[in-house]
Design a protein around this motif. Structure first.
Motif, PDB file in Angstrom:
ATOM      1  N   ARG A   4      51.777  87.121  56.011  1.00 14.56           N
ATOM      2  CA  ARG A   4      50.583  86.859  56.813  1.00 14.56           C
ATOM      3  C   ARG A   4      50.818  87.315  58.243  1.00 14.56           C
ATOM      4  N   LEU A  38      36.918  94.581  56.177  1.00 13.18           N
ATOM      5  CA  LEU A  38      36.771  93.614  57.268  1.00 13.18           C
ATOM      6  C   LEU A  38      37.579  92.399  56.832  1.00 13.18           C
ATOM      7  N   ILE A  39      38.795  92.301  57.311  1.00 15.33           N
ATOM      8  CA  ILE A  39      39.713  91.295  56.775  1.00 15.33           C
ATOM      9  C   ILE A  39      39.630  89.977  57.521  1.00 15.33           C
ATOM     10  N   SER A  40      39.094  89.986  58.741  1.00  9.39           N
ATOM     11  CA  SER A  40      38.930  88.700  59.436  1.00  9.39           C
ATOM     12  C   SER A  40      37.872  88.818  60.525  1.00  9.39           C
ATOM     13  N   LEU A  92      44.586  85.054  61.355  1.00  8.08           N
ATOM     14  CA  LEU A  92      45.707  85.228  60.426  1.00  8.08           C
ATOM     15  C   LEU A  92      45.186  85.998  59.226  1.00  8.08           C
ATOM     16  N   ILE A  93      45.869  87.065  58.886  1.00  7.29           N
ATOM     17  CA  ILE A  93      45.375  87.914  57.789  1.00  7.29           C
ATOM     18  C   ILE A  93      46.491  88.194  56.793  1.00  7.29           C
ATOM     19  N   PRO A  94      46.131  88.383  55.525  1.00  8.12           N
ATOM     20  CA  PRO A  94      47.142  88.869  54.576  1.00  8.12           C
ATOM     21  C   PRO A  94      47.573  90.275  54.975  1.00  8.12           C
ATOM     22  N   ILE A 118      37.717  81.521  57.664  1.00  9.73           N
ATOM     23  CA  ILE A 118      38.119  82.929  57.550  1.00  9.73           C
ATOM     24  C   ILE A 118      39.190  83.271  58.576  1.00  9.73           C
ATOM     25  N   ALA A 175      42.429  82.166  56.914  1.00  9.68           N
ATOM     26  CA  ALA A 175      42.720  82.631  55.550  1.00  9.68           C
ATOM     27  C   ALA A 175      42.461  84.111  55.363  1.00  9.68           C
ATOM     28  N   GLY A 176      41.665  84.702  56.242  1.00  9.87           N
ATOM     29  CA  GLY A 176      41.230  86.072  56.026  1.00  9.87           C
ATOM     30  C   GLY A 176      39.891  86.070  55.318  1.00  9.87           C
ATOM     31  N   ASN A 177      39.243  87.207  55.337  1.00  6.00           N
ATOM     32  CA  ASN A 177      37.905  87.342  54.755  1.00  6.00           C
ATOM     33  C   ASN A 177      38.031  87.521  53.241  1.00  6.00           C
ATOM     34  N   ILE A 178      38.251  86.411  52.573  1.00  8.38           N
ATOM     35  CA  ILE A 178      38.613  86.429  51.152  1.00  8.38           C
ATOM     36  C   ILE A 178      37.567  85.665  50.364  1.00  8.38           C
TER      37      ILE A 178
END
Lengths: 235, 203
Positions: free
Chosen positions: A39, A75-77, A90-92, B86, B89-92
């Motif tokens: 992360r 768009l991850i966050s 926080l992003i994967p 989000i 955790a992220g945009n999941i």
């Protein structure tokens, strides 16, 4: 002798099968993949031209791979700045990306939007990237400067043009692989910059003398007042 | 992990099998439980803070060894989650947890119909995440259980049971130092409700 049909034309050689296989591999290769057990932390602070924090600015973090029709982006966050102008995401962690991009926009459209482009893995230390302070200008305090490099001497070429004090919406965190400042001598050299009113724009550039193969670094200081500006640098 | 697997899953067979000649032998005793579950996350951690359990989860447990009042079984459980933050955790789109576990239960009879079974367990837990288009991979860890099941036997074969577990998991996640604990630890109070089926012993 009669060979079995499947021996003469195996299934895996059929055109449909090969096309499906190719398309599957193609699209899989374009897809962004992630490591779920890693992360990344991205933090920063958004200020206005008076160094005051701006709350409630929309912040998006994008991951991109490739470009055009064959490319992919996520768009991850997304988040918003708090009362101190700070944001945290926080992003994967992706494992096959070309880069990251941070986009800031003002839902009230008072401030300019901004894109921090080409953030790379190398900007992260111990899974963390603190972008630091990002300055957004209100639209009414921005004007335009049109900078032209005018080639007046034969056998010279312009290189490595850099600006300090501009208010451009696009900020390159890492320089592009093919940098538009790396000119061929015969090309025109025009820059259209957003600049704050009543400020100073500093331009540094390098001139290469092709006959002697020597480089010389130069600096120009441009004073911005209350209106659009055209400025020509002869070299 | 292999050592853990051997201790939890293989050791009971070996240890109990050696006692088969004794008066109190380890014997095969089949009991299936299938249940709905809800994970109530406790404290501040990734699963409890950035996601929210989406009822119902479900599980299945097969107790197959019995030594006096002590039982041993294996199980699997699944719990879907929604991302509610989000930023963390992220945009999941989807998150779920899966666990594969072994549990020791000590069954106490309370009259003809009631059974109470305190239990301890250990297992492998997986948190899996994905967007609508991309599988985001997963992170894994070890989960420990301590709980109690209460069963009301409707017949000799079928019973209703209610279970409460305290579950603690430690996950293998690499992240910024300030958020290591946030991703690596989770504590939950699990509520289970379901049916148990006991295969009667041959007389």
């Amino acid at each position: 002798m009669n060979w079995p049909q499947s021996f003469i034309k195996p299934k895996y050689l059929s055109l449909t099968y090969l096309l499906s296989l190719f398309l599957t591999l193609f699209f899989l290769s374009c897809e962004i993949n992630y490591d779920g057990d890693e992360r990344l932390l991205v933090t920063g602070r958004i200020l206005n031209e008076n160094n005051l924090p701006i709350p409630n600015q929309d912040v998006e973090f994008w991951i991109y791979k490739g470009s055009g029709a064959g490319g992919d982006d996520d768009l991850i966050s997304l988040t918003a700045t708090d009362n101190n102008g700070q944001f945290l995401m926080l992003i994967p962690s992706p494992n096959n990306e070309d880069g990251f991009e941070l986009k800031i926009s003002d839902p009230d459209t008072i401030y300019q939007h901004k894109i921090l482009h080409r953030i790379l893995d190398k900007n992260f230390t111990n899974y963390e990237y603190n972008i630091g302070d990002i300055v957004l200008y209100q639209h009414h305090v921005i004007t335009n400067a049109y900078i032209t490099f005018n080639k007046t001497t034969v056998n010279t070429s312009l290189m490595d043009v850099k600006f300090k004090g501009d208010a451009d919406y696009l900020v390159w965190i890492n320089e592009p692989e093919t940098y538009y400042g790396d000119y061929e001598p015969t090309l025109a050299h025009d820059y259209y910059k957003n600049v704050p009113l009543n400020s100073t724009l500093t331009i540094t550039y390098t001139i290469r003398d092709n006959s002697t193969e020597t480089l010389s670094t130069h600096e120009a200081t441009v004073t911005i007042n209350n209106e659009n500006l055209e400025y020509i640098i002869n070299y | 992990m292999r050592v853990l697997f051997i201790i939890v899953f293989i050791w009971p067979f070996v240890a109990f099998a050696q006692k088969q000649s004794a008066e109190n032998t380890v014997r095969f005793s089949a009991n299936f439980s299938t249940y709905l579950k809800y994970d109530n996350n406790l404290g501040t951690h990734f699963l409890g803070d950035a996601t929210e359990a989406k009822f119902p989860g479900f599980g299945f447990q097969f107790d197959f060894l019995k030594y006096q009042n002590l039982k041993f079984g294996l199980g699997v459980e699944f719990m879907p989650y929604d991302v509610v933050d989000i930023t963390m955790a992220g945009n999941i789109d989807k998150t779920d947890t899966r666990a594969y576990f072994g549990k020791f239960l000590y069954e106490i009879k309370l009259g003809e119909s009631w059974r109470i079974a305190p239990n301890l367990g250990i297992g492998s837990s997986i948190v899996r995440q994905k967007t609508s288009t991309t599988n985001l991979d997963s992170f894994k860890g070890i989960k420990y259980y301590a709980g109690t099941n209460i069963t009301y036997k409707l017949t000799e074969v079928i019973g209703l049971f209610l279970g409460v577990n305290y579950a603690f998991a430690k996950y293998n996640v690499n992240t910024a130092e300030a958020f290591e604990s946030y991703f690596r630890n989770s504590t939950q109070m699990q509520i289970l409700f379901g049916l148990s089926f006991t295969v009667p012993n041959k007389k």
